[in-house]
Design a protein around this motif. Structure first.
Motif, PDB file in Angstrom:
ATOM      1  N   ALA A   1       0.836  -1.211   0.000  1.00  0.00           N
ATOM      2  CA  ALA A   1       0.000   0.000   0.000  1.00  0.00           C
ATOM      3  C   ALA A   1       0.867   1.255   0.000  1.00  0.00           C
ATOM      4  CB  ALA A   1      -0.938  -0.012   1.198  1.00  0.00           C
ATOM      5  N   LEU A   2       1.899   1.264   0.825  1.00  0.00           N
ATOM      6  CA  LEU A   2       2.780   2.437   0.888  1.00  0.00           C
ATOM      7  C   LEU A   2       3.563   2.606  -0.412  1.00  0.00           C
ATOM      8  CD1 LEU A   2       4.115   2.036   4.540  1.00  0.00           C
ATOM      9  CD2 LEU A   2       2.507   3.761   3.718  1.00  0.00           C
ATOM     10  N   ALA A   3       4.026   1.492  -0.958  1.00  0.00           N
ATOM     11  CA  ALA A   3       4.786   1.573  -2.214  1.00  0.00           C
ATOM     12  C   ALA A   3       3.911   2.075  -3.355  1.00  0.00           C
ATOM     13  CB  ALA A   3       5.373   0.203  -2.556  1.00  0.00           C
ATOM     14  N   ALA A   4       2.690   1.559  -3.433  1.00  0.00           N
ATOM     15  CA  ALA A   4       1.777   2.014  -4.485  1.00  0.00           C
ATOM     16  C   ALA A   4       1.386   3.465  -4.271  1.00  0.00           C
ATOM     17  CB  ALA A   4       0.530   1.126  -4.520  1.00  0.00           C
ATOM     18  N   GLY A   5       1.205   3.847  -3.005  1.00  0.00           N
ATOM     19  CA  GLY A   5       0.908   5.245  -2.709  1.00  0.00           C
ATOM     20  C   GLY A   5       2.048   6.163  -3.113  1.00  0.00           C
ATOM     21  N   ALA A   6       3.272   5.725  -2.849  1.00  0.00           N
ATOM     22  CA  ALA A   6       4.435   6.521  -3.251  1.00  0.00           C
ATOM     23  C   ALA A   6       4.515   6.636  -4.769  1.00  0.00           C
ATOM     24  CB  ALA A   6       5.711   5.893  -2.697  1.00  0.00           C
ATOM     25  N   LEU A   7       4.193   5.549  -5.473  1.00  0.00           N
ATOM     26  CA  LEU A   7       4.246   5.561  -6.930  1.00  0.00           C
ATOM     27  C   LEU A   7       3.217   6.521  -7.514  1.00  0.00           C
ATOM     28  CD1 LEU A   7       5.334   4.439  -9.592  1.00  0.00           C
ATOM     29  CD2 LEU A   7       3.680   2.555  -9.390  1.00  0.00           C
ATOM     30  N   THR A   8       1.970   6.437  -7.026  1.00  0.00           N
ATOM     31  CA  THR A   8       0.939   7.327  -7.562  1.00  0.00           C
ATOM     32  C   THR A   8       1.219   8.783  -7.199  1.00  0.00           C
ATOM     33  OG1 THR A   8      -0.426   6.762  -5.624  1.00  0.00           O
ATOM     34  CG2 THR A   8      -0.887   5.606  -7.678  1.00  0.00           C
ATOM     35  N   GLN A   9       1.799   9.009  -6.019  1.00  0.00           N
ATOM     36  CA  GLN A   9       2.168  10.377  -5.642  1.00  0.00           C
ATOM     37  C   GLN A   9       3.277  10.892  -6.567  1.00  0.00           C
ATOM     38  OE1 GLN A   9       0.461  11.754  -3.125  1.00  0.00           O
ATOM     39  NE2 GLN A   9       1.448  13.746  -3.112  1.00  0.00           N
ATOM     40  N   TYR A  10       4.218  10.033  -6.888  1.00  0.00           N
ATOM     41  CA  TYR A  10       5.303  10.413  -7.791  1.00  0.00           C
ATOM     42  C   TYR A  10       4.776  10.713  -9.197  1.00  0.00           C
ATOM     43  CZ  TYR A  10       9.444   9.911 -10.752  1.00  0.00           C
ATOM     44  OH  TYR A  10      10.431  10.115 -11.673  1.00  0.00           O
ATOM     45  N   MET A  11       3.722  10.007  -9.600  1.00  0.00           N
ATOM     46  CA  MET A  11       3.150  10.193 -10.930  1.00  0.00           C
ATOM     47  C   MET A  11       2.269  11.433 -11.016  1.00  0.00           C
ATOM     48  SD  MET A  11       2.136   6.211 -11.734  1.00  0.00           S
ATOM     49  CE  MET A  11       1.410   6.564 -13.339  1.00  0.00           C
ATOM     50  N   GLY A  12       2.152  12.158  -9.914  1.00  0.00           N
ATOM     51  CA  GLY A  12       1.318  13.345  -9.913  1.00  0.00           C
ATOM     52  C   GLY A  12      -0.119  13.060  -9.564  1.00  0.00           C
ATOM     53  N   LEU A  13      -0.408  11.824  -9.165  1.00  0.00           N
ATOM     54  CA  LEU A  13      -1.741  11.456  -8.706  1.00  0.00           C
ATOM     55  C   LEU A  13      -1.748  11.539  -7.186  1.00  0.00           C
ATOM     56  CD1 LEU A  13      -2.094   8.353 -11.044  1.00  0.00           C
ATOM     57  CD2 LEU A  13      -2.800  10.703 -11.524  1.00  0.00           C
ATOM     58  N   GLU A  14      -2.744  10.957  -6.553  1.00  0.00           N
ATOM     59  CA  GLU A  14      -2.791  10.979  -5.093  1.00  0.00           C
ATOM     60  C   GLU A  14      -2.404   9.618  -4.534  1.00  0.00           C
ATOM     61  OE1 GLU A  14      -3.294  13.508  -3.007  1.00  0.00           O
ATOM     62  OE2 GLU A  14      -3.336  14.834  -4.737  1.00  0.00           O
ATOM     63  N   ALA A  15      -1.756   9.629  -3.366  1.00  0.00           N
ATOM     64  CA  ALA A  15      -1.319   8.383  -2.735  1.00  0.00           C
ATOM     65  C   ALA A  15      -2.493   7.472  -2.420  1.00  0.00           C
ATOM     66  CB  ALA A  15      -0.533   8.688  -1.464  1.00  0.00           C
ATOM     67  N   ILE A  16      -3.657   8.056  -2.158  1.00  0.00           N
ATOM     68  CA  ILE A  16      -4.822   7.243  -1.790  1.00  0.00           C
ATOM     69  C   ILE A  16      -5.276   6.361  -2.946  1.00  0.00           C
ATOM     70  CG2 ILE A  16      -5.636   8.827  -0.005  1.00  0.00           C
ATOM     71  CD1 ILE A  16      -7.615   9.932  -2.031  1.00  0.00           C
ATOM     72  N   LEU A  17      -5.041   6.779  -4.180  1.00  0.00           N
ATOM     73  CA  LEU A  17      -5.414   5.948  -5.328  1.00  0.00           C
ATOM     74  C   LEU A  17      -4.618   4.647  -5.314  1.00  0.00           C
ATOM     75  CD1 LEU A  17      -6.898   5.505  -8.010  1.00  0.00           C
ATOM     76  CD2 LEU A  17      -5.033   6.732  -9.150  1.00  0.00           C
ATOM     77  N   GLY A  18      -3.321   4.732  -5.059  1.00  0.00           N
ATOM     78  CA  GLY A  18      -2.499   3.528  -4.996  1.00  0.00           C
ATOM     79  C   GLY A  18      -2.911   2.611  -3.867  1.00  0.00           C
ATOM     80  N   ALA A  19      -3.200   3.182  -2.685  1.00  0.00           N
ATOM     81  CA  ALA A  19      -3.618   2.364  -1.539  1.00  0.00           C
ATOM     82  C   ALA A  19      -4.939   1.665  -1.822  1.00  0.00           C
ATOM     83  CB  ALA A  19      -3.732   3.246  -0.296  1.00  0.00           C
ATOM     84  N   PHE A  20      -5.876   2.388  -2.425  1.00  0.00           N
ATOM     85  CA  PHE A  20      -7.180   1.796  -2.729  1.00  0.00           C
ATOM     86  C   PHE A  20      -7.033   0.630  -3.705  1.00  0.00           C
ATOM     87  CE2 PHE A  20     -10.899   1.537  -5.506  1.00  0.00           C
ATOM     88  CZ  PHE A  20     -11.897   1.276  -4.577  1.00  0.00           C
ATOM     89  N   VAL A  21      -6.244   0.803  -4.761  1.00  0.00           N
ATOM     90  CA  VAL A  21      -6.080  -0.252  -5.756  1.00  0.00           C
ATOM     91  C   VAL A  21      -5.404  -1.472  -5.139  1.00  0.00           C
ATOM     92  CG1 VAL A  21      -4.905  -0.863  -7.905  1.00  0.00           C
ATOM     93  CG2 VAL A  21      -6.086   1.332  -7.707  1.00  0.00           C
ATOM     94  N   VAL A  22      -4.418  -1.254  -4.275  1.00  0.00           N
ATOM     95  CA  VAL A  22      -3.787  -2.386  -3.580  1.00  0.00           C
ATOM     96  C   VAL A  22      -4.818  -3.135  -2.737  1.00  0.00           C
ATOM     97  CG1 VAL A  22      -2.158  -3.003  -1.751  1.00  0.00           C
ATOM     98  CG2 VAL A  22      -1.448  -1.470  -3.577  1.00  0.00           C
ATOM     99  N   GLY A  23      -5.686  -2.400  -2.052  1.00  0.00           N
ATOM    100  CA  GLY A  23      -6.737  -3.041  -1.265  1.00  0.00           C
ATOM    101  C   GLY A  23      -7.641  -3.900  -2.125  1.00  0.00           C
ATOM    102  N   VAL A  24      -8.009  -3.400  -3.296  1.00  0.00           N
ATOM    103  CA  VAL A  24      -8.852  -4.173  -4.205  1.00  0.00           C
ATOM    104  C   VAL A  24      -8.147  -5.456  -4.631  1.00  0.00           C
ATOM    105  CG1 VAL A  24      -9.932  -4.193  -6.489  1.00  0.00           C
ATOM    106  CG2 VAL A  24     -10.126  -2.168  -5.039  1.00  0.00           C
ATOM    107  N   LEU A  25      -6.865  -5.363  -4.974  1.00  0.00           N
ATOM    108  CA  LEU A  25      -6.111  -6.523  -5.437  1.00  0.00           C
ATOM    109  C   LEU A  25      -5.884  -7.539  -4.315  1.00  0.00           C
ATOM    110  CD1 LEU A  25      -3.463  -4.794  -7.745  1.00  0.00           C
ATOM    111  CD2 LEU A  25      -5.593  -5.920  -8.406  1.00  0.00           C
TER     112      LEU A  25
END
Length: 759
Positions: A258-282
């Motif tokens: 979740a943290l890694a995906a959040g860091a990735l989406t934040q780096y991409m100019g998106l929000e960290a919560i998007l990465g955490a949510f997608v990890v939760g779904v997976l």
């Protein structure tokens, strides 16, 4: 290399005190609101407002200033905790999201989201265009200001919505999943709009390139996540569970993702919560992350980190700015426009989407909650110089008030939404799966020596595990090198002893002890595994070969292996001659059944299968399922129904009422009619489960002086292909004892018998 100094004593003390006060007040208010029938999130949201300048700063300014009037760097420490809570809350939301259900309702969700975006955006833009100039930082920025207000009016708060749905216990209902799906589409569009407006504010021109990059980034991330990411997460969780087998390790692994995906989406100019949510779904789709582990994570999140997040979010708001009549009036107008725009948009399209009035009201009420998402938007606007302090406070007020409105509206409207039959069956099935024995099988161990018995056991495991994400480990126990040298003799260094895991030889001779046969070190072990794997066929999980060396009894190695986090041990073994003193099975199997730390399933083949091994592959058309209504019988029923579904077999559920002996003076006689009624209820209960799972079932309740003999007669009369029974081992002398009826069936049934035993 310069050494970074640790945080100062006072700074550390202050942040600990801040967290203590925030968590205490948030939980007290949360429990208070829960006690009066309101979701706890309402109280948690108010905690930050009460501890901020609005109340504490007014009543006890000295206490407020000492606690929360701090430097930016000090307050950022709280914000880090807040973001951690936000990430965990979005992870929990993802875990509770049924992606298949969301996809099935995708068109409706997109339709609702567009209604919930376009109308609020239009009304918000008009509001920003006509607001008094006192609320604009610069008159030259009217267009940017109007676009920003439109974006703020369009956003929804997924964390608040998710917590409300969790607390109302409707997140798994169709309406809850539809709100989440529409909210995620809504927020994705909202973040794209925010990126566009922020780019416009920075450059002074419409930055369409920034918007295009944002859209492309979202699509790339989602595409990679649901292809490469899905496999990576599933394989990693399976490896962690196999190698470590610890709930703590699983929780750590998921949080790292979740943290890694959040860091990735934040780096991409998106929000960290998007990465955490997608990890939760997976992660929610990985069976190894069980309901029990998920519950632990949800409890930790909802008890500690989510309350801190909601409380910290309200600290920035100052209700004193709303005391100005103009600011207060504009605030009411903004609130009205926000509610009318969101409700109007949702209600306007809900009928076109085929939803009822109450479903439209519920979705509108849920998506009207802005919560911390709008507070984040307001903070960005304040930092970019788009909003004045007064306008910032108004937007934060709208965020809090709409979040307080949402649970009240949803609590009022949800009971009026009728649950369809398909939805009811889905929810009942999900509740059953949470406690299901078969569905919670993650790792199965099958010790094998390549005999007909273990081959037939593998033949039954195949339909049992075919659609489960469960791994199967095949275990072959061999003597250690030192032990093997004493037996090799003229066979030299190429020979190796493979421990037989049973007491019956290939010719059917009963020995009652573990035999050792000379086998080739690699070829023979490969033959043992291959003979079993041929009967398995394809299964959803992985199949592994394990070879263990042992100086003593093979039972020691099997039991030691079974302690590695297995959910079931399967043993293929023919019974010996029935005797009260002698073990029913070989010494190895008898000991494993007695001492295994997890349930054991013993598969005993018939003489017909022994004489004609090719009959192992014969179809299973009829399964006999004796039951006495115990939990172990229920687990055996799940096994029988799962096999029946894959084999398209009929399951006959049987309960035998034992007759009372005339000379049994010490037993209080129960009326026969009452015993038959109890038997009917027992078989009907199991039959209901079978029909719920989709199996074909028939029921039989009969009376007999000897239940075991009656069961054998029924198996013979109905030409049953296999008997599946559940039984707990009972202490008797020095051997495993299942009870006289089960043992009679095991030794006399005309077909293979499966006995599921719980430790």
């Amino acid at each position: 290399m310069e050494i970074i100094e640790p945080i100062g004593h006072h700074e550390l003390l202050l942040v600990i005190v801040q967290l203590t006060v925030l968590l205490f007040v948030a939980r007290v208010l949360g429990e208070t609101f829960s006690s009066i029938g309101q979701p706890a999130v309402v109280g948690e949201l108010l905690a930050g407002v009460l501890l901020g300048p609005s109340l504490l700063g007014f009543v006890a300014p000295g206490v407020y200033e000492s606690l929360f009037v701090v430097s930016e760097s000090q307050f950022h420490l709280l914000e880090i905790i807040s973001w951690l809570g936000l990430i965990m809350l979005l992870l929990v939301t993802g875990l509770e999201t049924d992606i298949d259900l969301v996809i099935s309702k995708g068109k409706t969700a997109v339709f609702l989201s567009l209604g919930g975006i376009l109308v609020p955006f239009a009304t918000g833009f008009a509001l920003g265009w006509f607001l008094p100039s006192e609320f604009i930082v610069s008159a030259d920025h009217r267009l940017v200001f109007s676009l920003f207000i439109a974006t703020a009016m369009s956003i929804s708060a997924i964390p608040v919505i998710a917590k409300i749905l969790l607390e109302l216990d409707v997140i798994r209902r169709d309406i809850g999943q539809l709100i989440l799906a529409a909210g995620m589409v809504d927020d994705t569009i909202g973040w794209i709009l925010l990126a566009t407006v922020a780019g416009l504010a920075r450059t002074g021109v419409a930055d369409l390139g920034s918007a295009a990059v944002t859209i492309f980034s979202v699509l790339v991330f989602l595409g990679a996540a649901f292809t490469i990411g899905r496999r990576l997460i599933a394989e990693t969780i399976r490896w962690v569970d196999n190698a470590i087998g610890s709930d703590i390790a699983l929780l750590s692994t998921v949080m790292v993702f979740a943290l890694a995906a959040g860091a990735l989406t934040q780096y991409m100019g998106l929000e960290a919560i998007l990465g955490a949510f997608v990890v939760g779904v997976l992660v929610g789709q990985v069976k190894r992350f069980t309901f029990q582990v998920r519950h632990v994570f949800e409890t930790m999140t909802l008890a500690i980190f989510a309350p801190l997040f909601f409380a910290i979010a309200g600290l920035r708001m100052d209700l004193a700015t709303l005391a100005d009549p103009l600011v207060f009036g504009v605030g009411l107008v903004v609130l009205a426009v926000a509610c009318v725009g969101k409700f109007g948009g949702i209600m306007g399209v809900s009928g076109l989407a085929g939803l009822s009035k109450w479903e439209g009201i519920t979705i509108g009420g849920g998506m009207n909650a802005r919560g911390a998402m709008e507070i984040i938007v307001a903070t960005i606007g304040l930092g970019l110089g788009i909003l004045t302090t007064s306008m910032y406070s108004i937007i934060v007020m709208v965020a809090i008030v709409t979040s307080l409105m949402a649970p009240a509206i949803m609590r009022w409207s949800i009971p009026k939404i009728e649950m369809g039959e398909a939805e009811r069956q889905r929810i009942e099935r999900e509740r059953y799966l949470e406690d299901s024995f078969v569905n919670n099988l993650n790792r199965v161990l099958l010790p094998t020596r390549g005999t007909v018995d273990t081959q037939y056991a593998a033949r039954l495991i195949s339909p049992l595990l075919r659609n489960l994400q469960a791994d199967l480990d095949l275990l072959c126990v061999t003597p250690s090198a030192e032990s093997g040298r004493t037996h090799r003799g003229v066979r030299g260094r190429l020979g190796r002893l493979v421990a037989r895991i049973g007491g019956r030889s290939e010719t059917g001779t009963d020995s009652g002890t573990d035999e050792l046969e000379y086998r080739s070190d690699s070829d023979e072990i490969d033959r043992v595994f291959s003979s079993v794997e041929r009967r398995l066929g394809p299964i959803a999980g992985e199949t592994r070969r394990l070879v263990r060396e042992s100086d003593g009894s093979p039972a020691e190695s099997i039991l030691e292996t079974a302690t590695g986090g297995y959910d079931l041990v399967v043993l293929g073994e023919r019974t010996l001659e029935r005797s009260p003193s002698r073990p029913l099975f070989s010494q190895t199997v008898d000991r494993v059944v007695q001492e295994t730390p997890c349930p054991a399933m013993v598969v005993s083949t018939s003489d017909a299968v022994k004489q004609d091994p090719t009959s192992i592959d014969d179809p299973i058309d009829r399964i006999l399922l004796p039951t006495i209504g115990t939990q172990t019988s229920r687990h055996a029923a799940e096994v029988a129904f799962t096999i029946a579904l894959e084999e398209r077999a009929l399951v006959e559920i049987v309960h035998v009422v034992a007759s009372h002996r005339s000379d049994d003076r010490f037993v209080r006689r129960t009326p026969r009619s009452h015993e038959l009624d109890v038997g009917d209820r027992i078989v009907d209960r199991e039959a209901e489960l079978g029909r719920q799972l989709g199996a074909k079932v028939v029921t039989t309740v009969t009376v007999s002086d000897d239940p075991g003999e009656e069961l054998v007669d029924i198996a013979d009369r109905t030409d049953a292909d296999v008997v599946v029974m559940g039984s707990n081992t009972r202490p008797m002398t020095q051997r495993a004892f299942f009870g006289p009826n089960v043992e009679y069936v095991l030794t006399n049934a005309p077909c293979p018998v499966v006995v599921l035993s719980s430790p």
